[in-house]
Design a protein around this motif. Sequence first.
Motif, mmCIF file in Angstrom:
data_model
loop_
_atom_site.group_PDB
_atom_site.id
_atom_site.type_symbol
_atom_site.label_atom_id
_atom_site.label_comp_id
_atom_site.label_asym_id
_atom_site.label_seq_id
_atom_site.Cartn_x
_atom_site.Cartn_y
_atom_site.Cartn_z
ATOM 1 N N ALA A 52 0.952 -1.179 -0.006
ATOM 2 C CA ALA A 52 -0.024 0.096 -0.030
ATOM 3 C C ALA A 52 0.877 1.340 -0.048
ATOM 4 O O ALA A 52 0.782 2.097 -0.898
ATOM 5 C CB ALA A 52 -0.790 -0.028 1.156
ATOM 6 N N VAL A 53 1.801 1.145 1.044
ATOM 7 C CA VAL A 53 2.701 2.548 1.015
ATOM 8 C C VAL A 53 3.560 2.572 -0.370
ATOM 9 O O VAL A 53 3.804 3.689 -0.877
ATOM 10 C CB VAL A 53 3.515 2.469 2.240
ATOM 11 C CG1 VAL A 53 2.732 2.691 3.270
ATOM 12 C CG2 VAL A 53 4.393 1.483 2.448
ATOM 13 N N ARG A 54 3.961 1.576 -0.813
ATOM 14 C CA ARG A 54 4.848 1.613 -2.115
ATOM 15 C C ARG A 54 4.061 2.032 -3.326
ATOM 16 O O ARG A 54 4.436 2.684 -4.161
ATOM 17 C CB ARG A 54 5.473 0.309 -2.345
ATOM 18 C CG ARG A 54 6.831 0.068 -1.116
ATOM 19 C CD ARG A 54 7.307 -1.468 -1.376
ATOM 20 N NE ARG A 54 7.995 -1.460 -2.550
ATOM 21 C CZ ARG A 54 8.274 -2.724 -3.359
ATOM 22 N NH1 ARG A 54 7.798 -3.877 -3.102
ATOM 23 N NH2 ARG A 54 8.934 -2.570 -4.425
ATOM 24 N N SER A 55 2.452 1.571 -3.182
ATOM 25 C CA SER A 55 1.959 1.967 -4.358
ATOM 26 C C SER A 55 1.671 3.499 -4.141
ATOM 27 O O SER A 55 1.537 4.116 -5.198
ATOM 28 C CB SER A 55 0.528 1.298 -4.251
ATOM 29 O OG SER A 55 0.640 -0.068 -4.418
ATOM 30 N N ALA A 56 1.542 4.020 -2.868
ATOM 31 C CA ALA A 56 1.287 5.635 -2.776
ATOM 32 C C ALA A 56 2.314 6.450 -3.285
ATOM 33 O O ALA A 56 1.818 7.413 -3.602
ATOM 34 C CB ALA A 56 1.111 5.863 -1.399
ATOM 35 N N ILE A 57 3.768 5.833 -3.510
ATOM 36 C CA ILE A 57 4.667 6.604 -4.152
ATOM 37 C C ILE A 57 4.988 6.124 -5.464
ATOM 38 O O ILE A 57 6.120 6.555 -6.076
ATOM 39 C CB ILE A 57 5.965 6.571 -2.998
ATOM 40 C CG1 ILE A 57 6.402 5.321 -2.881
ATOM 41 C CG2 ILE A 57 5.559 7.401 -1.829
ATOM 42 C CD1 ILE A 57 7.639 5.184 -2.291
ATOM 43 N N GLY A 58 4.311 5.467 -5.943
ATOM 44 C CA GLY A 58 4.663 4.825 -7.390
ATOM 45 C C GLY A 58 5.622 3.605 -7.699
ATOM 46 O O GLY A 58 5.841 3.325 -8.697
ATOM 47 N N GLN A 59 6.056 2.997 -6.320
ATOM 48 C CA GLN A 59 7.078 1.992 -6.457
ATOM 49 C C GLN A 59 6.300 0.623 -7.067
ATOM 50 O O GLN A 59 7.032 -0.027 -7.382
ATOM 51 C CB GLN A 59 7.847 1.833 -5.456
ATOM 52 C CG GLN A 59 8.579 2.820 -4.924
ATOM 53 C CD GLN A 59 9.808 2.398 -3.822
ATOM 54 O OE1 GLN A 59 9.536 1.492 -3.059
ATOM 55 N NE2 GLN A 59 10.787 3.444 -3.655
ATOM 56 N N VAL A 60 5.013 0.593 -6.739
ATOM 57 C CA VAL A 60 4.329 -0.389 -6.944
ATOM 58 C C VAL A 60 2.934 0.053 -8.087
ATOM 59 O O VAL A 60 2.061 0.580 -7.533
ATOM 60 C CB VAL A 60 3.659 -1.591 -5.883
ATOM 61 C CG1 VAL A 60 2.765 -2.632 -6.397
ATOM 62 C CG2 VAL A 60 5.012 -1.820 -5.055
ATOM 63 N N PRO A 61 2.963 -0.382 -9.171
ATOM 64 C CA PRO A 61 1.905 0.147 -9.895
ATOM 65 C C PRO A 61 0.519 -0.371 -9.569
ATOM 66 O O PRO A 61 0.515 -1.643 -9.496
ATOM 67 C CB PRO A 61 2.514 -0.164 -11.379
ATOM 68 C CG PRO A 61 3.211 -1.398 -11.255
ATOM 69 C CD PRO A 61 4.083 -1.272 -10.042
ATOM 70 N N LEU A 62 -0.416 0.548 -9.572
ATOM 71 C CA LEU A 62 -1.896 -0.205 -9.157
ATOM 72 C C LEU A 62 -2.398 -0.734 -10.610
ATOM 73 O O LEU A 62 -2.177 -0.259 -11.828
ATOM 74 C CB LEU A 62 -2.575 1.039 -8.918
ATOM 75 C CG LEU A 62 -2.461 1.751 -7.548
ATOM 76 C CD1 LEU A 62 -3.273 3.019 -7.267
ATOM 77 C CD2 LEU A 62 -2.486 0.905 -6.427
#
Length: 258
Positions: A52-62
């Motif tokens: 969730a936090v990595r998605s929030a900064i773009g490290q994991v694409p949604l």
Amino acid sequence: MPEPSTPEAVISMRGATATLGARAVLRGVDLTVHRGEVVALLGANGSGKSTAVRSAIGQVPLTGGTVELFGTPLRRFRAWSRVGYVPQRTTAAGGVPATIREVVSSGRLSRTKLGLPGRADRAAVDRAIELVGLSDRAKDSVNALSGGQHQRVLIARALASEPEVLIMDEPMAGVDLASQEILASTLREQVAGGATVLLVLHELGALEPLIDRAIVLRDGCVMHDGPPPEAVGQHALPGHDHVHPHAASEPVRTGLLT
């Protein structure tokens, strides 16, 4: 008399879905952190906290849903000096020979004009190193540090840009008691200065007094969003379910902390 306005949403996720490999890790997560809040993201291993936090900064694409930072869609967000990110415990220099000062200085690059550090940049780096209690070792190689000291360097690197929001992924994991106390003190000072903080935590521990709100994930879904749940005694055992108040007449079951 006008109603008080809602504080600015610094981080906003809506209907967020994400996969790692073939496994769905986030399943429609709604998550909001307002300016000045200290929010803990809790849950068992594999619940989707770090994703969730990595998605929030773009490290994991949604794969679905949206993320906004400071009201700007993530795909258009460029003001990264406003965001300080501390990843899960890792070595501060990735095996590359570097001093504490050099690693912390790299966190200032987003604010450095023309790539040349000025007086304000050097002062910010000095201040960040001082905050984590490593001023006397600033010229030492990070390869000579303990695990807890590595974590302190990573936090100083995040603080060097003087961010408005600090996102920390398991900052206390595997850290010795002395470093835990220093990290808690550092975070208290940031909160007192008005920082917005999102913390991924396995348990609240020494940071509990700072937490305004807790979001509990289970199997990639939000199971609780409200006052921090208690996690003492058997509440903290693996697989333990406990009923926590969600609304006046609506309990929610939270498979909480392990």
